[in-house]
Scaffold this active site. Structure first.
Site, short mmCIF file in Angstrom:
data_model
loop_
_atom_site.label_atom_id
_atom_site.label_comp_id
_atom_site.label_asym_id
_atom_site.label_seq_id
_atom_site.Cartn_x
_atom_site.Cartn_y
_atom_site.Cartn_z
N GLU A 168 141.62 122.14 61.83
CA GLU A 168 140.45 121.33 61.46
C GLU A 168 140.49 119.97 62.12
OE1 GLU A 168 141.22 120.29 57.05
OE2 GLU A 168 141.76 122.40 57.24
N LYS B 101 140.64 115.96 62.39
CA LYS B 101 141.25 114.87 61.61
C LYS B 101 140.27 113.70 61.61
CE LYS B 101 145.56 112.29 61.14
NZ LYS B 101 144.93 111.03 60.80
N ASP C 106 138.73 110.09 60.90
CA ASP C 106 139.37 108.77 60.94
C ASP C 106 138.67 107.82 59.97
OD1 ASP C 106 141.05 106.81 61.63
OD2 ASP C 106 140.15 106.39 63.58
N TYR D 140 138.70 117.93 52.45
CA TYR D 140 139.52 118.87 53.22
C TYR D 140 140.74 119.42 52.50
CZ TYR D 140 141.54 114.27 54.19
OH TYR D 140 142.03 113.01 54.08
N LYS E 71 147.47 114.09 67.33
CA LYS E 71 146.55 112.97 67.55
C LYS E 71 146.09 112.92 69.00
CE LYS E 71 147.70 109.61 64.27
NZ LYS E 71 147.07 108.37 63.99
N CYS F 34 132.78 75.92 87.41
CA CYS F 34 132.02 76.50 86.30
C CYS F 34 130.74 77.16 86.82
CB CYS F 34 131.68 75.41 85.28
SG CYS F 34 130.61 76.02 83.96
N CYS G 280 127.61 75.00 85.35
CA CYS G 280 127.31 73.60 85.66
C CYS G 280 128.02 73.10 86.91
CB CYS G 280 127.66 72.71 84.47
SG CYS G 280 129.44 72.52 84.24
N CYS H 267 135.93 74.86 81.37
CA CYS H 267 135.00 73.92 81.99
C CYS H 267 135.09 72.63 81.16
CB CYS H 267 133.58 74.48 81.95
SG CYS H 267 132.37 73.19 82.31
N CYS I 250 127.36 70.87 80.12
CA CYS I 250 127.37 72.29 80.52
C CYS I 250 126.53 73.09 79.52
CB CYS I 250 128.81 72.77 80.56
SG CYS I 250 128.98 74.51 80.99
S1 IVH Z 1 145.23 117.09 54.94
C1 IVH Z 1 149.11 117.15 52.54
N1 IVH Z 1 143.15 117.24 56.54
O1 IVH Z 1 145.01 112.12 57.79
C2 IVH Z 1 147.94 117.17 53.46
N2 IVH Z 1 144.16 115.11 56.21
O2 IVH Z 1 148.37 111.56 57.58
C3 IVH Z 1 146.95 116.12 53.15
N3 IVH Z 1 143.02 113.28 57.39
O3 IVH Z 1 146.18 110.94 54.73
C4 IVH Z 1 146.08 115.73 54.25
N4 IVH Z 1 141.43 114.50 58.28
O4 IVH Z 1 143.73 110.59 55.31
C5 IVH Z 1 144.08 116.43 55.99
N5 IVH Z 1 141.28 117.54 57.88
C6 IVH Z 1 142.19 116.72 57.33
C7 IVH Z 1 142.23 115.33 57.58
C8 IVH Z 1 143.23 114.56 57.00
C9 IVH Z 1 141.93 113.28 58.16
C10 IVH Z 1 143.81 112.07 57.09
C11 IVH Z 1 144.18 111.87 55.65
C12 IVH Z 1 145.67 111.89 55.60
C13 IVH Z 1 146.06 111.62 57.02
C14 IVH Z 1 147.29 112.37 57.42
#
Ligand code: IVH
Length: 717
Positions: free
Chosen positions: A111, A113, A115, A272, A359, A454, A457, A472, A478
């Site tokens: 899935e 991640k 942010d 999630y 990441k 500058c 000026c 400047c 200026c």
């Molecule tokens: S699962 C024990 N799924 O990433 C598993 N985390 O360090 C719990 N995050 O603290 C997390 N998208 O804030 C999970 N699809 C996703 C996520 C997700 C973002 C964040 C979450 C978590 C950190 C992982």
């Protein structure tokens, strides 16, 4: 350096970065660099068990406690995930899982991640009862009232609906049609193929399952790119500091004390992770589908993989495709799908063994440098700016990027026409990180030279000792410096003449109506409106606002003057100590250094400013127009030294005055209001509902807690 010294150094450094990231919300290094340092520390600590320290940055999951909200314990601790930036480690994870399951077949749920910041939601009988931030993983802040304002979070679950849209359909040619709904649920993508993009997996509609009586669901609160950009545009207009990225904006918003602010800011949330005693299925993926049918926003971009190749396909696809998502993502999360297998694999102290986060590298784009221009700020500092062919980067089109200063330009050995790599790090202004080596074989244009005069000026630029920037020095002649100073003078926290925006100032300047801020007070309605009747109304308003500003108190006038190093709080301190501009103008270096928080740099800057005849003439004119150049009788009468030398923390909710009023009272009586408790805190002014974390800290450090009534008696009210 010995390994022992390196451990100490890393701990100090990581503590600082943790603080910048979690408390200040302004990280100064990339996640990747942070993780690299943390990993180095972890490795060294494994080699040196004798140096174990429970307070080491390696021992904590991170904290976002803010004291403003009630702190509550999580029923299940909120762990974070192990991070990786490379494929080998993904492979190793996959192999570890396989070994841990003794060769049993398993599926990995892939899935996105997201942010943002993680949130835990507890539901009982289908109703949201509690929403808590991660905090330190064990306890978090109860932000239920704020979370209720997020429209995508259901407050009351509806009856489970079958997930029709995800059922595979068949196209005219008999091939399976695979549907994927975009993350904002706004339009459908359809592809007819059995080798569809990996994120588009034919889903079978799950059996309709009712929600458990009590369960917890976790997810990420985030701010979509469009809301983030709109918010920053608004803040720019109000001269408020900009948020560096959507994560900081979301986190700042969720910690707001006013739910109305949260409601306005358009946060969103993806869920999630489902936890509880009676979940619908053994599969994580299946549980999330059930949760979607109960009304939760669950990403459609989840996929079950049964081989490592499928996992990599998913990663590769999203590494590119994530740029088209409406929300920020910073990687991929891989989870063993079966809950039973998750249990078999178990946890380490900090993270589950059944999941890992991959990441993405900080997003970069390559484009062509067309020209370097030089921008002169209000202080006269000259910043080189790269003008480039437009390029798409992290959700926005980038045309300009900062080159910081002359040293940076020289270091890059930049030539016009070079392909350059642009990156958006934690900062909002994109930066050039390198010349793109992939194009090194092409002939190069002329070398970028820093200017010596500058651009606005023509004055010869100067460099002050210890500073990276060229300046400047022509501050009174200026144009951008003059306009910048006037913009600062009228800004909200200074003279608050809100009818004058940068464009109006520019126009008045171009028409020769203003050359410095004192000129504002000479402006006449007919001058501003010209022969144009339709402009009379706004001209009247402007003249009235300028006139009204004569009531602005002395400390803000002092701030408005724009003396180098005299920000809002320094201006307050100076006003309180010298009481009038005349006393300030006469003050010697020694007089300044008597004051606790004033150092040589500020003192010299103020002395210098009052040595300049142009400035003295302007002060005299301001006096003539009736501006407040001394503390008012009222303030003088109210002022005392009763709290001199005291550092005071304000906490809780009050009956007689607002927090801001207490802050002003503390300053009026010579005390200092500080944000957090430390050994140096003199006492805590505590109202009702003081946060338990603050209370504990105060008790530990033996710091007195003073009630509202006692405090008012202390200052004689
Ligand atoms: S699962 C024990 N799924 O990433 C598993 N985390 O360090 C719990 N995050 O603290 C997390 N998208 O804030 C999970 N699809 C996703 C996520 C997700 C973002 C964040 C979450 C978590 C950190 C992982």
């Amino acid at each position: 350096m010995t390994e022992q010294e390196r451990i100490a150094q890393l701990r100090t450094e990581l503590h600082r970065h943790n603080y910048n990231y979690y408390v200040l919300n302004t990280p100064t290094i990339s996640d990747q660099d942070f993780d690299a340092l943390l990993r180095e520390l972890q490795e060294l600590e494994v080699r040196h068990p004798e140096l174990f320290d429970p307070n080491s940055p390696s021992q904590r999951v991170g904290s976002d406690l803010s004291n403003e909200f009630e702190s509550v314990e999580h029923q299940y601790p909120m762990l974070s995930l192990a991070n990786t930036y490379n494929r080998d480690e993904v492979r190793q994870f996959y192999e570890r899982v396989s070994e841990g399951l003794a060769g049993e077949p398993f599926e990995i749920c892939c899935e996105l991640k997201f942010d943002g910041l993680s949130i835990s939601l507890v539901y009982e009988d289908g109703r949201l009862v509690r929403a808590v931030t991660r905090g330190d993983g064990v306890r978090g802040d109860d932000v239920t009232a704020n979370i209720r304002t997020i429209r995508t979070i259901p407050l009351q679950l509806s009856d489970p609906a079958p997930v029709e849209a995800d059922a595979p359909a068949v196209g005219a040619d008999g091939q399976a049609l695979l549907f994927g709904l975009d993350e904002d649920n706004s339009h459908w993508r359809v592809s007819a193929s059995n080798t569809a993009a990996p994120e588009q997996q034919a889903l079978t509609a799950p059996a309709v399952t009712h929600w458990p009586r009590r369960f917890e669901i976790r997810g990420e609160v985030l701010m979509p790119w469009t809301s983030f950009e709109a918010l920053n545009r608004e803040r720019e207009a109000d001269e408020e500091p900009l948020f560096a990225n959507p994560r900081n904006a979301a986190s700042g918003t969720l910690k707001s004390k006013q739910t109305a602010v949260v409601a306005k800011r358009k946060l969103d949330a993806y869920l999630y992770y489902l936890l509880g005693e009676e979940l619908p299925a053994d599969g994580h993926y299946e549980n999330m589908e059930a949760a979607r049918s109960w009304g939760f926003k669950v990403s459609r971009h989840m996929r079950k993989a049964s081989t490592i190749e499928e996992v990599f396909e998913f990663i590769d696809y999203w590494d590119v495709e994530r740029k088209n998502l409406p929300v920020a993502t910073d990687g991929i999360v891989l989870k063993v799908n079966s809950l039973r297998q998750q249990q078999t694999l178990g946890m380490t102290a900090k993270s589950p063994r059944w999941a890992i986060a991959y990441k993405f590298q900080a997003e970069q784009a390559s484009t062509v440098l067309r020209e370097v221009t030089f921008q002169v700020g209000r202080t006269g500092a000259v910043t080189p700016v790269a003008n480039m062919d437009p390029v798409q980067l992290s959700g926005t089109v980038v045309r300009r990027a900062t080159l910081h200063n002359a040293d940076f330009v020289a270091q890059l050995d930049l030539h016009v026409g070079d392909h350059v790599l642009v990156e958006k790090g934690g900062e909002i202004i994109p930066k050039i990180v390198a010349v793109d080596e992939a194009f090194a074989h092409l002939p190069r244009g002329p070398k970028v030279e820093f200017i010596s005069r500058c651009p606005e000026c023509g004055a010869e630029l100067v460099r002050y000792e210890g500073e990276a920037a060229w300046y400047c020095p022509n501050d009174s002649g200026c144009p951008p410096q003059i306009k910048g100073r006037i913009e600062h003078f009228v800004s909200r926290r200074a003279m608050n003449i809100d009818t004058l925006g940068p464009e109006t100032i520019e126009e008045y300047y171009d028409r020769g109506l203003i050359r410095n801020y004192a000129d504002l007070y000479d402006l006449q309605v007919d001058q501003l409106s010209g022969a144009n009747d339709s402009r009379i109304r706004s001209a009247r308003k402007t003249v009235k606002a300028i006139e009204d500003s004569r009531q602005v108190p002395f400390e803000r006038v002092l701030f408005a003057l724009g003396i180098r190093f005299v920000g809002e709080s320094v201006a307050k301190t100076l006003a309180r100590n010298f009481k009038s501009i005349d006393a300030l103008a006469q003050a010697s270096l020694d007089d300044f250094l008597q004051i606790n928080s004033i150092g040589t740099a500020i003192a010299e800057s103020v002395i210098q400013w009052f040595r300049n005849d142009d400035n003295l003439r302007i002060v005299e004119r301001l006096r003539g127009y009736g501006l407040q150049l001394q503390l008012s009788e009222e303030t003088l009468l109210q002022q005392s030294d009763r709290l001199a030398g005291k550092s005071i923390v304000i906490s809780g909710v009050f009956a007689h005055h607002s927090r801001d009023e207490y802050k002003a009272l503390i300053e009026q009586h010579g005390g200092k209001n500080v944000g957090s408790i430390s050994a140096k805190t003199s006492f805590i002014l505590a109202g009702d509902n003081m946060g338990p974390a603050k209370l504990e800290k105060a008790q530990k450090l033996g710091i007195a807690i003073i009630s509202e009534d006692v405090f008012l008696r202390m200052i004689g009210e």
